[in-house]
Design a protein around this motif. Structure first.
Motif, PDB file in Angstrom:
ATOM      1  N   SER A 233      12.089  25.219  62.557  1.00 46.62           N
ATOM      2  CA  SER A 233      12.322  24.006  61.740  1.00 46.62           C
ATOM      3  C   SER A 233      11.969  24.265  60.284  1.00 46.62           C
ATOM      4  N   PHE A 234      10.810  24.919  60.067  1.00 44.70           N
ATOM      5  CA  PHE A 234      10.312  25.101  58.703  1.00 44.70           C
ATOM      6  C   PHE A 234      11.237  26.020  57.903  1.00 44.70           C
ATOM      7  N   THR A 235      11.581  27.172  58.483  1.00 41.17           N
ATOM      8  CA  THR A 235      12.366  28.148  57.693  1.00 41.17           C
ATOM      9  C   THR A 235      13.789  27.645  57.453  1.00 41.17           C
ATOM     10  N   ARG A 236      14.346  26.923  58.417  1.00 36.68           N
ATOM     11  CA  ARG A 236      15.707  26.390  58.217  1.00 36.68           C
ATOM     12  C   ARG A 236      15.714  25.403  57.052  1.00 36.68           C
ATOM     13  N   CYS A 270      -2.611  22.006  60.213  1.00 38.00           N
ATOM     14  CA  CYS A 270      -2.115  21.362  61.438  1.00 38.00           C
ATOM     15  C   CYS A 270      -0.659  21.726  61.673  1.00 38.00           C
ATOM     16  N   PHE A 271      -0.213  22.851  61.090  1.00 40.17           N
ATOM     17  CA  PHE A 271       1.141  23.341  61.330  1.00 40.17           C
ATOM     18  C   PHE A 271       1.088  24.426  62.405  1.00 40.17           C
ATOM     19  N   ASN A 272       2.272  24.884  62.815  1.00 37.80           N
ATOM     20  CA  ASN A 272       2.336  25.871  63.884  1.00 37.80           C
ATOM     21  C   ASN A 272       3.182  27.077  63.469  1.00 37.80           C
ATOM     22  N   LEU A 273       3.017  27.509  62.219  1.00 39.43           N
ATOM     23  CA  LEU A 273       3.796  28.652  61.734  1.00 39.43           C
ATOM     24  C   LEU A 273       3.149  29.960  62.169  1.00 39.43           C
ATOM     25  N   SER A 274       3.988  30.910  62.569  1.00 35.27           N
ATOM     26  CA  SER A 274       3.504  32.268  62.795  1.00 35.27           C
ATOM     27  C   SER A 274       3.467  32.986  61.451  1.00 35.27           C
ATOM     28  N   ILE A 275       2.830  34.138  61.433  1.00 34.78           N
ATOM     29  CA  ILE A 275       2.821  34.919  60.198  1.00 34.78           C
ATOM     30  C   ILE A 275       4.250  35.328  59.828  1.00 34.78           C
ATOM     31  N   ASP A 276       5.057  35.670  60.828  1.00 33.81           N
ATOM     32  CA  ASP A 276       6.449  36.057  60.537  1.00 33.81           C
ATOM     33  C   ASP A 276       7.244  34.893  59.953  1.00 33.81           C
ATOM     34  N   GLY A 277       6.982  33.675  60.462  1.00 28.65           N
ATOM     35  CA  GLY A 277       7.679  32.509  59.921  1.00 28.65           C
ATOM     36  C   GLY A 277       7.291  32.256  58.473  1.00 28.65           C
ATOM     37  N   GLU A 280       8.758  34.869  56.292  1.00 27.00           N
ATOM     38  CA  GLU A 280      10.213  34.743  56.144  1.00 27.00           C
ATOM     39  C   GLU A 280      10.551  33.966  54.862  1.00 27.00           C
ATOM     40  N   CYS A 281       9.694  32.999  54.515  1.00 28.60           N
ATOM     41  CA  CYS A 281       9.905  32.245  53.263  1.00 28.60           C
ATOM     42  C   CYS A 281       9.761  33.175  52.055  1.00 28.60           C
ATOM     43  N   VAL A 282       8.768  34.055  52.122  1.00 30.34           N
ATOM     44  CA  VAL A 282       8.556  35.018  51.029  1.00 30.34           C
ATOM     45  C   VAL A 282       9.761  35.961  50.934  1.00 30.34           C
ATOM     46  N   ARG A 283      10.234  36.430  52.096  1.00 30.04           N
ATOM     47  CA  ARG A 283      11.386  37.341  52.117  1.00 30.04           C
ATOM     48  C   ARG A 283      12.615  36.675  51.491  1.00 30.04           C
ATOM     49  N   PHE A 284      12.798  35.402  51.826  1.00 27.01           N
ATOM     50  CA  PHE A 284      13.961  34.667  51.336  1.00 27.01           C
ATOM     51  C   PHE A 284      13.909  34.511  49.808  1.00 27.01           C
ATOM     52  N   VAL A 285      12.716  34.180  49.291  1.00 27.05           N
ATOM     53  CA  VAL A 285      12.574  33.991  47.838  1.00 27.05           C
ATOM     54  C   VAL A 285      12.745  35.332  47.113  1.00 27.05           C
ATOM     55  N   LYS A 286      12.208  36.389  47.679  1.00 27.81           N
ATOM     56  CA  LYS A 286      12.360  37.725  47.071  1.00 27.81           C
ATOM     57  C   LYS A 286      13.842  38.090  46.945  1.00 27.81           C
ATOM     58  N   LYS A 287      14.623  37.764  47.994  1.00 24.74           N
ATOM     59  CA  LYS A 287      16.051  38.145  48.002  1.00 24.74           C
ATOM     60  C   LYS A 287      16.848  37.450  46.900  1.00 24.74           C
ATOM     61  N   ILE A 288      16.325  36.345  46.387  1.00 22.49           N
ATOM     62  CA  ILE A 288      17.024  35.649  45.302  1.00 22.49           C
ATOM     63  C   ILE A 288      17.175  36.591  44.106  1.00 22.49           C
ATOM     64  N   GLY A 289      16.189  37.503  43.947  1.00 22.30           N
ATOM     65  CA  GLY A 289      16.321  38.553  42.940  1.00 22.30           C
ATOM     66  C   GLY A 289      15.864  38.173  41.543  1.00 22.30           C
ATOM     67  N   LEU A 290      15.171  37.041  41.405  1.00 23.48           N
ATOM     68  CA  LEU A 290      14.635  36.654  40.086  1.00 23.48           C
ATOM     69  C   LEU A 290      13.226  37.215  39.927  1.00 23.48           C
TER      70      LEU A 290
END
Length: 423
Positions: A233-236, A270-277, A280-290
Motif C-alpha cells: 500500500s505504502f510504496t504504490r 505503528c506502521f508495518n513497513l519492511s526495510i525493503d519497503g 524501495e522509496c529511496v530507490r524510486f527517488v534516486k531513479k528520478i535522477g535529480l
C-alpha cells in the motif's frame, strides 16, 4: 540517468557520544551503529566520507531566532534550573531535555546537512547523505519532538541559493511539521509528508487539508495514514504521488528525510513497513535522477534503524548487500540472527483501499491546481559569507575521516543494557 553517481557521506563519531537520558527513546548511539555497519559492508570504499564542520551560531540563525540559538549555546544540565522562563519559552524539558554537549550535537548534525547542500550546489556530488540529520520538528523559536535545530530547513535554504524549486519528501512516521511550517507561504519549496495522522499522535498535524497558504497554497502535500500500513500500500501510493509531484512541480533538487520509525516494530511507530519497503522509496527517488540530499530522522528500535540506513546507503550506491551481517563491533545488537532483513509485525492494516484511494484523489486534485511549474524569479546567489574562507586544494573540505573514526569508542556502558532490544 547518470552513469555513476558520485556520493558524499557525512559522519562525525561525536554525534553518537551524546546521551538524552536513561528513559529517553532517542539514542544517538544508533548513528555509530549505522556507521559501523556501513563500514563492515565496505560501502565507505565506494563514496567520499567527510567529517562535517560544526555549524556556526550565525548559520543556525539563518532560520532560528538568534535568542533561541544563543540560549541553546549557553544552557547546560547544571544551570537549566536557573532559567525556568526560558526553558518554558523555548520548550526545553521533557521531550527535549538539556544534556551534556547538546549544542555541539546540534552543530554537528546541522553542519552535515548544510555541507551536504553545499556540495550538491557546487556539483561536487550527485547524492549527499547525512544520517545524523533529518530533525524535522524543530521550529524557528522552539525545540519540539526531540529536535532542537531544524537541519533540513537550513539545508533547503542553502539549496534555494542555487535552485528555483526544492522538493522535500518525508517518510518518517511523524508529520514533518517543522519543515512544512517554515515553507508554508512559498512556492519555492514543495513539502510532501507521508505519516501517521491522528489527534493523539504526535505532532497532531498533517491533515490532507493542510495545503499551504498565500504563495504557498497547494505547495504543501500531506498524506495522512492509519496504523499498520504495509509495503504494498505504502510504496504504490508513494510512487503514484511522487511521480505526479515531480512531473508537475519540476524541482531542481530533492531532499529526502528517511525517518526509520515507519518500520515495523519501532518503539514509537505503528506502521508495518519492511526495510525493503522503506528502501524501495529511496530507490524510486534516486531513479528520478535529480541531485539528492538524504537524511535520517526518527527511529527508536536502534538496531533496525542501523539496518535500514545501511541498506539504503547500499541502494544509493547501487549495491545489493548480503543478508548476513559481517562481523563488526556492534554485532551483539543484531544477534542471534545477525541478519539485515527484519520480519514485519502481524498488525492489522487499517488503511482500506477506499481510504487510500480517497487520499490519493484529493492530493492529485490539489496538484492539478498547479497548472505548471511556477516561474520563480531567481535572485543573484547570496554568498556563504559566514564561513571562514579556505582553499579547497589546501585543506580537504570538511576534513576526510581517517583513524579518528576507528578510534572512537565503540559503546557506552549506559547505552547497552539488558532489555534495550525489547520491542
Amino acid at each position: 540517468m547518470r552513469s555513476k553517481d558520485r556520493i558524499s557521506y557525512f559522519y562525525d563519531g561525536d554525534v553518537g557520544n551524546v546521551y538524552f537520558g536513561p528513559n529517553h527513546p532517542m539514542k544517538p548511539h544508533r548513528l555509530c551503529m549505522t556507521h559501523h555497519l556501513v563500514l563492515s559492508y565496505d560501502l565507505h570504499k565506494k563514496m567520499e566520507i567527510y567529517r562535517p564542520h560544526k555549524a556556526y551560531p550565525v548559520e543556525l540563525a539563518q532560520f532560528h531566532s538568534a535568542d533561541y540559538v544563543e540560549f541553546l549555546q549557553r544552557i547546560n544540565p547544571d544551570t537549566q534550573h536557573l532559567f525556568p522562563e526560558e526553558m518554558a519559552k523555548f520548550k526545553l524539558g521533557e521531550d527535549c531535555p538539556v544534556f551534556d554537549d547538546m549544542f555541539e550535537f546540534c552543530q554537528i548534525y546541522a553542519g552535515g546537512t548544510i555541507d551536504a547542500a553545499r556540495r550538491l550546489n557546487n556539483q561536487l556530488c550527485d547524492i549527499a547523505i547525512n544520517w545524523a540529520g533529518g530533525l524535522h520538528h524543530a521550529k524557528k523559536c522552539e525545540a519540539s519532538g526531540f529536535c532542537y535545530i531544524n537541519d533540513l530547513v537550513l539545508g533547503i535554504l542553502e539549496l534555494l541559493k542555487y535552485h528555483a524549486r526544492v522538493l522535500y519528501i518525508d517518510i518518517d512516521v511523524h508529520h514533518g511539521d517543522g519543515v512544512e511550517e517554515a515553507f508554508y507561504f512559498t512556492d519555492r519549496v514543495m513539502t510532501v509528508s507521508f505519516h501517521k495522522y491522528g489527534n493523539l499522535f504526535f505532532p497532531g498535524s498533517g491533515d490532507v487539508k493542510e495545503i499551504g497558504e498565500q504563495e504557498g497554497k497547494f505547495y504543501a502535500i500531506n498524506i495522512p495514514l492509519k496504523d499498520g500500513i504495509d509495503d504494498t500500500s505504502f510504496t504504490r501510493l508513494f510512487k503514484t504521488i511522487i511521480s505526479k509531484v515531480v512531473e508537475t512541480y519540476q524541482p531542481g533538487v530533492i531532499v529526502l528525510q528517511c525517518g526509520a520509525d515507519s518500520l515495523a516494530g519501532d518503539r514509537l511507530g505503528c506502521f508495518n513497513l519492511s526495510i525493503d519497503g522503506h528502501a524501495e522509496c529511496v530507490r524510486f527517488v534516486k531513479k528520478i535522477g535529480l541531485p539528492l540530499l538524504v537524511t535520517g530522522g526518527g527511529g527508536y528500535t536502534k538496531e533496525n534503524v542501523a539496518r535500514c540506513w545501511t541498506v539504503e546507503t547500499g541502494v544509493l550506491l547501487d549495491t545489493e548487500l548480503p543478508n548476513e551481517i559481517p562481523d563488526n563491533e556492534y554485532i551483539k545488537y543484531f544477534a542471534p540472527e545477525c541478519s539485515l532483513r527484519i520480519p514485519t509485525a502481524h498488525i492489522e492494516n487499517f488503511n482500506s483501499k477506499s481510504y487510500l484511494g480517497t487520499i490519493k484523489m484529493q492530493v492529485l486534485e490539489n496538484l492539478r491546481c498547479i497548472q505548471h511549474a511556477p516561474s520563480v524569479q531567481m535572485q543573484e546567489v547570496p554568498p556563504d559569507y559566514y564561513i571562514p574562507d579556505f582553499d579547497e586544494d589546501e585543506k580537504n573540505p570538511d576534513e576526510r575521516i581517517d583513524q579518528h573514526t576507528q578510534d572512537k569508542h565503540i559503546q557506552r556502558d549506559d547505552e547497552y543494557y539488558e532489555g534495550d532490544n525489547d520491542k
